[in-house]
Design a protein around this motif. Sequence first.
Motif, short mmCIF file in Angstrom:
data_model
loop_
_atom_site.label_atom_id
_atom_site.label_comp_id
_atom_site.label_asym_id
_atom_site.label_seq_id
_atom_site.Cartn_x
_atom_site.Cartn_y
_atom_site.Cartn_z
N SER A 96 -11.06 20.37 3.58
CA SER A 96 -9.85 20.35 2.77
C SER A 96 -9.45 18.93 2.41
N GLY A 97 -9.85 17.95 3.26
CA GLY A 97 -9.54 16.56 2.97
C GLY A 97 -10.11 16.16 1.63
N GLY A 98 -11.29 16.62 1.34
CA GLY A 98 -11.93 16.29 0.08
C GLY A 98 -11.13 16.78 -1.11
N HIS A 109 -8.03 17.07 -1.20
CA HIS A 109 -6.84 16.22 -1.30
C HIS A 109 -7.12 14.87 -1.93
N SER A 110 -8.42 14.58 -2.11
CA SER A 110 -8.80 13.20 -2.33
C SER A 110 -7.99 12.53 -3.43
N GLY A 111 -7.76 13.22 -4.48
CA GLY A 111 -7.01 12.62 -5.56
C GLY A 111 -5.53 12.61 -5.27
N GLY A 112 -5.18 12.78 -4.02
CA GLY A 112 -3.80 12.93 -3.55
C GLY A 112 -2.76 12.14 -4.31
N THR A 113 -3.03 10.90 -4.57
CA THR A 113 -2.04 10.12 -5.28
C THR A 113 -2.04 10.56 -6.73
N PRO A 114 -0.86 10.91 -7.23
CA PRO A 114 -0.78 11.42 -8.60
C PRO A 114 -1.07 10.34 -9.64
#
Lengths: 333, 255
Positions: free
Chosen positions: A324-326, A328-333
């Motif tokens: 799931s971390g992957g 999230h990778s683009g986490g920063t908008p």
Amino acid sequence: MSAETRSGSVAGSAPPPTDDDGTAIRAVKLRHPIRNIFAVIILLFAAAFVYDAALRPAYNWPAVAKYIFDRRISEAAVITLELTVYSMLIGVALGVVLAVMRLSPNPVFKSLSWFYLWVFRGTPVYVQLTFWGLLSVIYPTIDIGLPFLNPFITLPTGDVLNVFQLAVIGLALNEAAYIAEIVRAGILSVDHGQEEAATALGMSWFQTMSRVIIPQSMRVIIPPVGNEVISMLKTTSLVTAVPFSFELFTRSRDISAETFTPIPLFLVASIWYLAFTSILMIGQYFLEKRFARGIGVAQPEKKVTVATGAVPVVGDEGDDDQKSGGVHSGGTP
Amino acid sequence: MTDTLMVEADRVSKSFGSNKVLKSISLTVKRGEVMCLVGPSGSGKSTFLRCINHLESVDAGRLRVDGELVGYREKGHILHELKPREAALQRRDIGMVFQRFNLFPHMTALENIIEAPLRVKRMPKAKAIERGMDLLAQVGLADKADSYPAHLSGGQQQRVAIARALAMDPKLMLFDEPTSALDPELVGEVLDVMKQLAKEGMTMIVVTHEMGFAREVADSLVFMDGGVVVESGDPREVLANPKHERTKSFLSKVL
Ligand SMILES: Nc1ncnc2c1ncn2[C@@H]1O[C@H](COP(=O)(O)OP(=O)(O)OP(=O)(O)O)[C@@H](O)[C@H]1O
Ligand SMILES: [Mg+2]
């Protein structure tokens, strides 16, 4: 770990897990016939030995039973424990200071620590204990003051320190030298990047040591220190050199000298030593668990691994949990 | 003029024994600028970064961060080395991210982040936790607050490490090959966080082999070799037509 859960669920009463394809996994645990035969042979020998020992008159079991909780013995056991605990506490505290001094950039501290280790590791502990016993002969008074000037206070050595305290001092100072080397090895086992990261965050040398380096070195330090505690428990029997004669071994020997029953009394002493050692080993187990945090041994976060380990049971869901971390990778908008 | 400069290196030199690692390096980084530092292995990139926050002391030349001399005090033309406590005070304003993350393995992600604010800045715990959670959200790891580093992927660890450095509210961030230890598919998530940081106006010096990042994000590119600055300028220009022979041969290997 995963292999264990899998075979465990097969061997247990649960129905064999089935995949969507319908193929059941049938696993038979690897058997160890030779191992089992050895175990049986050893058990037989042990049983024979115990049976024989129980009937052998020289062991004198009735006497063992009589003396095991004898007032003098149990008091001596408590004194042995006190000697161990006090000298270990002082020894560990002083040992940590010596180790840190040895690794500090200050050359004065370094040499002092080196000299201390040289003296206390280089002479037998029995000799050191004898020396402490002779302290009041060598230095009849303790003078407090500045070098080469008249002392402010002068005290007779014998009044300040009793034999028990001298015994503790003797054991502790010797122990500190060994603890220092254990702690030093522990500190050196921590990756240099840790110190660098802490320093880069603006942490002081002391904060870096106490918050980052020492906690991580605990994992390396605890097993040998546990060893030292157990060893100390038995080294206390050497304090007769001071002379201090109220600990377990000397007490048992003195009683046996009167009763002419040395064997049962040494059995009694051994049983007490064994009992204490067992308690110490349990304590060590819990300490080790405590400092294994984050190192990937016993972890509270088992759910994830169990879910992935049990893939055949559910099939669909558990799998991408870890990835799931992957996502999230683009986490920063 | 100097108040627009964040980093000012003036003929900085450094040797390890007889090994001259930095030979008179002069360069400047403006406030809000992103500078990429590239060069072959052993050229002194890490050493230069470590000099900027005084993990290594310079032998000659002057290095200023935000107008302040790093690691020394100048009294009438003589430089006096700072006490460890004073050097630590300077370091708290400079964040550093390492190639091998260097997270504290015995602390959870959140504990890693709040450690320095709590101990160094003596921030109240509730406030430190609140800020720590914000930072974790910022790097896309709000759900990993209680995970230990060993349970995070390399990319996640490096993002926590960036959050840890940001927790001290630095005015300058140093990155030493932040993606070199990562599996290729995890590089992107870390670079994304760094891009975002650059967009928000953080001053950054980044040692990297990611030329795509340099082209896209950096304001300037410095090529170092053998302890000297060989070539510097606009990254797109330097990458497109390097003037120096050594730059050309290096770029042909990494591009
Ligand atoms: N603490 C040290 N003691 C002695 N020599 C060192 C030390 N640190 C670095 N060096 C030397 O300085 C030179 C430059 O090292 P540095 O780590 O700065 O290079 P780099 O450009 O970062 O290389 P890389 O790409 O491999 O990280 C190397 O020759 C290295 O051996
Ligand atoms: Mg490097």
